[in-house]
Structure formats: structure tokens, C-alpha cells
Design a protein around this motif. Structure first.
Motif, short mmCIF file in Angstrom:
data_model
loop_
_atom_site.label_atom_id
_atom_site.label_comp_id
_atom_site.label_asym_id
_atom_site.label_seq_id
_atom_site.Cartn_x
_atom_site.Cartn_y
_atom_site.Cartn_z
N GLY A 21 55.52 116.97 57.49
CA GLY A 21 54.21 117.47 57.87
C GLY A 21 54.18 118.95 58.17
N ALA A 22 55.35 119.56 58.34
CA ALA A 22 55.43 120.98 58.66
C ALA A 22 55.97 121.82 57.51
CB ALA A 22 56.33 121.17 59.89
N ILE A 23 56.24 121.21 56.37
CA ILE A 23 56.80 121.93 55.23
C ILE A 23 55.79 122.73 54.43
CG2 ILE A 23 57.75 121.55 52.90
CD1 ILE A 23 59.69 119.57 54.04
N PRO A 24 54.60 122.20 54.10
CA PRO A 24 53.78 122.83 53.06
C PRO A 24 53.43 124.30 53.26
CG PRO A 24 53.00 120.61 53.48
CD PRO A 24 54.03 120.91 54.53
N VAL A 25 52.79 124.66 54.36
CA VAL A 25 52.29 126.03 54.52
C VAL A 25 53.44 127.03 54.57
CG1 VAL A 25 51.11 127.62 56.08
CG2 VAL A 25 50.12 125.37 55.61
N ALA A 26 54.44 126.75 55.39
CA ALA A 26 55.55 127.71 55.54
C ALA A 26 56.31 127.90 54.23
CB ALA A 26 56.49 127.23 56.64
N SER A 27 56.62 126.81 53.56
CA SER A 27 57.44 126.93 52.35
C SER A 27 56.65 127.55 51.20
CB SER A 27 57.98 125.55 51.94
OG SER A 27 56.94 124.64 51.67
N GLU A 28 55.39 127.15 51.01
CA GLU A 28 54.61 127.72 49.92
C GLU A 28 54.35 129.20 50.16
OE1 GLU A 28 51.57 129.30 47.54
OE2 GLU A 28 51.30 129.00 49.71
N THR A 29 54.01 129.57 51.40
CA THR A 29 53.76 130.98 51.71
C THR A 29 55.01 131.81 51.50
OG1 THR A 29 52.11 130.32 53.35
CG2 THR A 29 52.91 132.58 53.44
N ALA A 30 56.14 131.29 51.95
CA ALA A 30 57.41 132.00 51.78
C ALA A 30 57.74 132.19 50.31
CB ALA A 30 58.53 131.24 52.48
N TRP A 31 57.60 131.13 49.54
CA TRP A 31 57.90 131.18 48.10
C TRP A 31 57.00 132.20 47.41
CZ3 TRP A 31 61.18 127.03 46.08
CH2 TRP A 31 61.42 127.12 44.71
N ARG A 32 55.71 132.15 47.75
CA ARG A 32 54.72 133.02 47.13
C ARG A 32 54.97 134.49 47.45
NH1 ARG A 32 50.23 133.83 50.03
NH2 ARG A 32 50.25 131.67 50.76
N CYS A 33 55.23 134.82 48.72
CA CYS A 33 55.40 136.23 49.06
C CYS A 33 56.72 136.78 48.50
CB CYS A 33 55.28 136.46 50.56
SG CYS A 33 56.58 135.80 51.59
N LEU A 34 57.73 135.93 48.35
CA LEU A 34 58.96 136.38 47.70
C LEU A 34 58.72 136.65 46.21
CD1 LEU A 34 61.57 134.04 49.43
CD2 LEU A 34 61.56 136.54 49.51
N ASP A 35 57.90 135.80 45.59
CA ASP A 35 57.52 136.07 44.20
C ASP A 35 56.78 137.39 44.10
OD1 ASP A 35 58.62 133.71 43.27
OD2 ASP A 35 56.71 132.65 43.06
N ASP A 36 55.87 137.64 45.04
CA ASP A 36 55.09 138.88 45.01
C ASP A 36 55.98 140.10 45.24
OD1 ASP A 36 52.81 137.44 44.54
OD2 ASP A 36 52.07 137.53 46.61
N LEU A 37 56.96 139.97 46.11
CA LEU A 37 57.86 141.09 46.38
C LEU A 37 58.76 141.35 45.17
CD1 LEU A 37 58.57 143.07 48.67
CD2 LEU A 37 60.41 141.50 49.32
N ASN A 38 59.24 140.28 44.55
CA ASN A 38 60.01 140.36 43.30
C ASN A 38 61.23 141.29 43.41
OD1 ASN A 38 60.47 139.64 40.60
ND2 ASN A 38 59.35 141.40 39.82
N ALA A 39 62.00 141.12 44.48
CA ALA A 39 63.22 141.92 44.65
C ALA A 39 64.35 141.36 43.79
CB ALA A 39 63.63 141.93 46.11
N ASN A 40 65.20 142.22 43.30
CA ASN A 40 66.30 141.80 42.43
C ASN A 40 67.42 141.14 43.22
OD1 ASN A 40 65.12 142.85 40.04
ND2 ASN A 40 65.89 144.90 40.53
N PRO A 41 68.04 140.10 42.67
CA PRO A 41 69.21 139.49 43.33
C PRO A 41 70.26 140.54 43.65
CG PRO A 41 68.52 138.17 41.45
CD PRO A 41 67.72 139.45 41.39
N GLY A 42 70.86 140.42 44.83
CA GLY A 42 71.86 141.38 45.27
C GLY A 42 71.30 142.49 46.12
N SER A 43 69.99 142.66 46.12
CA SER A 43 69.36 143.69 46.94
C SER A 43 69.09 143.16 48.34
CB SER A 43 68.08 144.19 46.29
OG SER A 43 67.14 143.15 46.15
N THR A 44 68.68 144.07 49.22
CA THR A 44 68.42 143.72 50.62
C THR A 44 66.95 143.90 50.93
OG1 THR A 44 70.64 144.45 51.28
CG2 THR A 44 68.99 144.25 53.02
#
Length: 322
Positions: free
Chosen positions: A138-161
Motif C-alpha cells: 500500500g505504500a509502494i506506488p507513489v514513492a516508487s513511481e515518482t522516484a523512477w520518473r524523476c530519475l528518468d527525467d534527470l537521465n544521469a549516466n551510469p557511474g556518475s554521482t
């Protein structure tokens, strides 16, 4: 005849009782403990493409109390009386036309409306793996989808910080773990009491506040590829100064980000079935943590929302419905 009328009246009362449920509602904008109340209302009916669940657990999110306080009213209408809650887990109770992916009796979790109630409508859902408790699902949807989405938007390369401002809450905790799975190094800010928690999640922890730029420079001498603002604490200019490029700063909590040239990551949810299934399966395999700070019964929803509004969270708060 009189006896028959009495029997029919009793049947009608029983039928009416069956369609009533407890739900949390508010009739005006305001603070949680001032405006939220438990009421008895009719069960909602699923439309085509929707399902109704008997709610087992519903996650508390900052968007709940922000919407309740009127912070979204300039761009999102609230029709009173209004329910509260946008995510939940439970057991399918009814299905709308065209729904073939689940049946009555299936355990599911996902996005919905007015989920802090005994029954709720879900518009996006997946089946709940057996290894995931209802409280976690019951606590997974908002946090996980928002996290996934903003990481997609940031689009940082693997190995970066990357730098995550407000990394100990529900969304921040998800960001840290999903970023690490993408091969990113993460510097996360949190209060002094959450430093070890961030370390356990895989982040390089540091405190927020004065001197952040100097601390980050020592922790990442080769620079920061981007920053995520999860806390909405008004530090967008500081994050831009640290990163050096406003286009590499993404916020999920501060609408003013775009005024500084940064980006605001907004819904609707993207790839929701894939994200929910992936995160739930990671949890079931022991590869993902979801810390639940506290659980509350439905009648204490206002208290849970008030605690969330204090912005001193570690993980999530959850409402459980018997």
C-alpha cells in the motif's frame, strides 16, 4: 401483511447497511487535524476499466496534506466533500466493464482515489506478490513511481554521482535504491538522525544546511552530474549552484523550480504497471527496502497526516484498515 412489511423493511435496512462504508473526508481546506473526519458513505462503484478493492492499507504522502491545505488549488480543483489518499493495497471486491486482468478475491495494489476508506476504486494496479505484506504494498506506488520518473527525467549516466536533497523520506529512500540499481553514486542529504539509514540504503550521507556545497565537493571531487530535490525545502538555487547547470536539477516538490531554469517532474504516472511490478518483485527478493515508520488505524488518519506534514520522515507512514 404487517409482518411481511416488517420483513421487507428489515431487508432494505440490511441492504443499505451493506453499501455503507467508513471513509475519511474533509469539507474545506485546512490542516489535517482541523478538517479531516470519519464519515459513513456509500461504497463507490467501479466504472469501465476500474476495480473496487476492500482496502487493507493506504500510504500517506505529502501530496495528501498539501492538497488538503490548498497548496494545489491554483491548478487542481477539489470538489467538497473530498476524500483523501491516492494509493492502496487490498482485495478485489468488484470489477468494472472490460477488466480481465484480475478477479474478485485477488490481492492487488496500485493507484486510486480516496483510498483512506474501507473500500476504494483503483485505476492502475498490479497483483500483489505473496512475499509483499499489504502494509508495504500500500505504500509502494507513489514513492516508487515518482522516484523512477524523476530519475528518468534527470537521465544521469551510469557511474556518475547525483545529489538527492531529502533522501530519507518515502520518495527519497526509493530514489537512492533505484539510482544505485542504475549504477549511479548517490550523495543524500538528511538530518543527523538519518545518516546511518542513508548509508544502509547505499547512499553517501551528509547533512543539509549551511556548508552543503563544500561538503558535497569533498564527497564528489569530480563533480555532480545532477541533483534531485525531493524535500521541497526552497533550496533550488543552492542545488543549481552545486551542479552548475539548472537543466540538471529536477524537483518533485518545489513548483518554483522552473522559475530558476530547473525542471519540475510531474505526473501522470508513467509505465506504472512495469514500475510497480518491478519494485514489488525486488522487495520480495530482498533487494529493496521500504521502511515503514509507523502504522495507524483509519480513525487516526488525521494524526498520520499531521505527522507527515512536519517533514521529518524516515520512509513512509501507512494507514491500515481492518
Amino acid at each position: 401483511m404487517i409482518q411481511l412489511c416488517i420483513i421487507e423493511s428489515l431487508k432494505e435496512i440490511d441492504m443499505n447497511a451493506n453499501v455503507q462504508m467508513k471513509a475519511i473526508r474533509y469539507n474545506t481546506y485546512g490542516a489535517p487535524e482541523a478538517v479531516l473526519e470519519m464519515v459513513h458513505i456509500s461504497k463507490p462503484e467501479p466504472l469501465a476499466g476500474q476495480i473496487r478493492i476492500k482496502v487493507r492499507a493506504a500510504g500517506v504522502n505529502p501530496s495528501d496534506w498539501k492538497r488538503m491545505e490548498g497548496q494545489y488549488k491554483d491548478f487542481e480543483e477539489v470538489v467538497f466533500p473530498s476524500g483523501i489518499g491516492v494509493e492502496a493495497s487490498g482485495v478485489v471486491d468488484a470489477v468494472g466493464a472490460g477488466v480481465a486482468s484480475v478477479s474478485v478475491g485477488d490481492a492487488v495494489f496500485g493507484y486510486g482515489n480516496d483510498t483512506m476508506a474501507e473500500y476504494a476504486i483503483l485505476s492502475h494496479w498490479v497483483k500483489k506478490p505473496e512475499g509483499v505484506p499489504f502494509e508495504v504494498a500500500g505504500a509502494i506506488p507513489v514513492a516508487s513511481e515518482t522516484a523512477w520518473r524523476c530519475l528518468d527525467d534527470l537521465n544521469a549516466n551510469p557511474g556518475s554521482t547525483i545529489l538527492v536533497s531529502g533522501a530519507a523520506g518515502g520518495i527519497g529512500s526509493a530514489v537512492v535504491q533505484l539510482a544505485r540499481r542504475r549504477g549511479l553514486q548517490v550523495i543524500g542529504t538528511a538530518g543527523a538522525g538519518n545518516q546511518e539509514y542513508l548509508h544502509e540504503l547505499g547512499a553517501i550521507p551528509t547533512t543539509y544546511g549551511d556548508g552543503l556545497k563544500e561538503r558535497v565537493k569533498k564527497l564528489a571531487p569530480n563533480g555532480i552530474a545532477g541533483a534531485l530535490d525531493i524535500a521541497g525545502s526552497g533550496n533550488i538555487p543552492e542545488l543549481i549552484d552545486i551542479v552548475g547547470d539548472p537543466s540538471k536539477v529536477v524537483s518533485v516538490a518545489d513548483f518554483s523550480a522552473v522559475e530558476y531554469g530547473a525542471r519540475f517532474s510531474a505526473g501522470p504516472p508513467r509505465h506504472i504497471q512495469h514500475v510497480l511490478s518491478e519494485v514489488a518483485n525486488l522487495y520480495a527478493k530482498g533487494l529493496y527496502q521500504l521502511h515503514i515508520q509507523a502504522v495507524f488505524p483509519l480513525k487516526e488518519t488525521a494524526r498520520a497526516q499531521a505527522i507527515s506534514s512536519q517533514k521529518k520522515m524516515r520512509g513512509k507512514l501507512v494507514i491500515v484498515v481492518d
